[in-house]
Motif scaffolding. Structure first.
Motif, short mmCIF file in Angstrom:
data_model
loop_
_atom_site.label_atom_id
_atom_site.label_comp_id
_atom_site.label_asym_id
_atom_site.label_seq_id
_atom_site.Cartn_x
_atom_site.Cartn_y
_atom_site.Cartn_z
N THR A 14 99.33 51.36 -55.42
CA THR A 14 98.42 50.88 -53.85
C THR A 14 96.37 50.41 -54.11
O THR A 14 95.92 51.05 -55.16
N MET A 92 97.79 56.25 -54.29
CA MET A 92 96.85 54.74 -53.54
C MET A 92 95.15 55.55 -53.20
O MET A 92 94.58 56.18 -52.89
N VAL A 93 95.50 54.17 -53.74
CA VAL A 93 93.78 54.24 -54.33
C VAL A 93 93.56 52.67 -54.06
O VAL A 93 92.28 52.76 -54.36
N ALA A 94 94.03 51.96 -53.28
CA ALA A 94 93.51 51.11 -52.06
C ALA A 94 91.86 51.75 -51.39
O ALA A 94 92.67 53.14 -50.76
N VAL A 96 91.56 51.03 -48.13
CA VAL A 96 92.38 50.32 -47.27
C VAL A 96 91.23 50.28 -45.66
O VAL A 96 90.28 51.29 -45.68
N ALA A 97 90.98 48.81 -45.19
CA ALA A 97 89.82 48.92 -43.91
C ALA A 97 90.24 49.58 -43.16
O ALA A 97 91.73 50.09 -42.44
N ASP A 98 89.54 50.49 -42.84
CA ASP A 98 89.82 51.41 -41.95
C ASP A 98 89.70 50.83 -40.18
O ASP A 98 90.33 51.33 -39.88
N PRO A 125 96.72 52.00 -39.79
CA PRO A 125 97.28 53.31 -39.98
C PRO A 125 97.36 53.57 -41.53
O PRO A 125 96.51 53.15 -42.55
N ILE A 127 97.76 54.27 -44.30
CA ILE A 127 99.15 53.95 -45.25
C ILE A 127 99.14 55.76 -45.70
O ILE A 127 100.36 56.08 -46.86
N LEU A 128 98.12 56.62 -46.73
CA LEU A 128 98.43 57.49 -47.66
C LEU A 128 99.05 58.82 -46.55
O LEU A 128 99.48 59.53 -47.08
N GLY A 143 95.95 61.40 -53.91
CA GLY A 143 94.93 60.04 -53.35
C GLY A 143 93.42 59.88 -53.35
O GLY A 143 93.57 60.40 -54.89
N PHE A 144 92.84 59.09 -53.59
CA PHE A 144 91.86 58.84 -53.76
C PHE A 144 90.83 59.10 -52.65
O PHE A 144 90.48 58.63 -51.49
N LYS A 158 89.99 66.75 -48.12
CA LYS A 158 90.95 65.52 -47.81
C LYS A 158 92.07 65.92 -48.19
O LYS A 158 93.02 65.22 -47.74
N LYS A 162 95.21 64.44 -45.42
CA LYS A 162 96.18 63.33 -45.69
C LYS A 162 97.33 64.18 -45.91
O LYS A 162 98.27 63.16 -46.30
O1 C5P Z 1 89.58 58.38 -45.60
P1 C5P Z 1 89.71 57.80 -46.57
O2 C5P Z 1 89.56 56.37 -46.81
O3 C5P Z 1 88.20 58.36 -47.37
O4 C5P Z 1 91.16 57.69 -47.62
C1 C5P Z 1 91.10 57.76 -49.07
C2 C5P Z 1 92.32 57.69 -48.86
O5 C5P Z 1 93.83 57.08 -48.53
C3 C5P Z 1 92.42 56.85 -50.32
O6 C5P Z 1 93.59 57.81 -51.11
C4 C5P Z 1 93.31 55.55 -49.66
O7 C5P Z 1 93.76 54.65 -50.57
C5 C5P Z 1 93.80 56.52 -48.74
N1 C5P Z 1 94.45 55.39 -47.51
C6 C5P Z 1 94.98 54.62 -47.07
N2 C5P Z 1 95.44 53.95 -46.13
C7 C5P Z 1 94.37 54.44 -45.06
C8 C5P Z 1 92.89 54.74 -45.46
C9 C5P Z 1 93.14 55.13 -46.37
O8 C5P Z 1 95.97 54.81 -47.91
N3 C5P Z 1 93.69 53.28 -43.73
#
Ligand code: C5P
Length: 221
Positions: A14, A92-94, A96-98, A125, A127-128, A143-144, A158, A162
């Protein structure tokens, strides 16, 4: 035969931000450019992998040999990730908006001289974390973590929280977001590897080398 190190593997990636719609013309976003995730997709494809790249809204060319799925919101990204399974490795590099707005408004919100609207947010959600806990969990989940301080400590916590195998911690206290270089630390169950600051393409190649080596080990080559 093809002797490239990721030949025969499926790598799911991602990248980019997500956009969470408020109304038809407005959204919540973040500063992720997608460069690091796209560079990892390019490096994995160059190493022979079949690559599925689930991309949020970014202005980047699709790297050669990469299957790209464009999405907007976190929920769309989550669905696309599920549909792309199974995979040998997920990265999972995206960014993602919290949060997303609880109530999407299907007509453009008007000022009309009244008080500004209050946005009510709800959590997206993870995703990771969901992928790590799923019964289709890839053998290697990476994850990143973008951190501005106590980079390795936060990433170590983390990784556990995760359920990821590795967390690539990047120090975003400088101009990493949108920039060309990255300063990362790879946190695994065995410890921490500090890489020097280098172009995102070099970070990608270093990470892909380690992914290929790990898959050789865990999946017997
Ligand atoms: O919790 P945080 O956002 O810092 O975690 C970052 C990692 O979790 C990244 O690998 C990001 O792609 C993944 N992530 C995700 N879905 C989310 C939030 C973060 O996959 N809703």
């Amino acid at each position: 035969p093809d002797h490239r190190p990721l030949y025969g593997r499926h790598v799911l990636i991602t990248a980019g931000p997500t956009h969470e719609p408020i109304d038809p013309v407005r959204y919540i976003a973040n500063r992720s450019s997608g460069k690091q995730g796209f560079a990892i997709a390019a490096a994995a494809a160059a190493s022979g992998a079949r690559v599925t790249l689930v991309a949020g809204p970014v202005h980047l060319e699709t790297p050669p040999g990469v299957d790209r799925i464009d999405v907007e919101s976190a929920r769309e990204m989550a669905d696309a990730v599920k549909s792309a399974l199974p995979a040998d490795a997920a990265v999972m590099v995206a960014a993602v908006a919290d949060w997303r707005t609880r109530d999407f408004v299907d007509q453009k919100m008007k000022k009309r001289g009244s008080a500004p609207p209050a946005l009510i947010l709800e959590e997206n959600p993870d995703i990771l974390a969901n992928l790590s806990a799923s019964d289709k969990r890839p053998p290697l989940v990476v994850g990143f973590a973008a951190e501005t301080n106590d980079v390795v400590e936060h990433a170590t916590a983390k990784r556990k929280r995760k359920g990821a195998d590795w967390i690539v911690a990047n120090d975003v206290s400088g101009d990493v977001m949108g920039g060309s270089h990255n300063d990362v630390h790879i946190v695994t169950s065995k410890g921490v590897e500090d890489l020097p600051e280098m172009p995102k393409e070099d970070v990608a190649r270093a990470l892909v080398e380690r992914i290929a080596a790990a898959l050789e080990e865990t999946a017997g080559g």
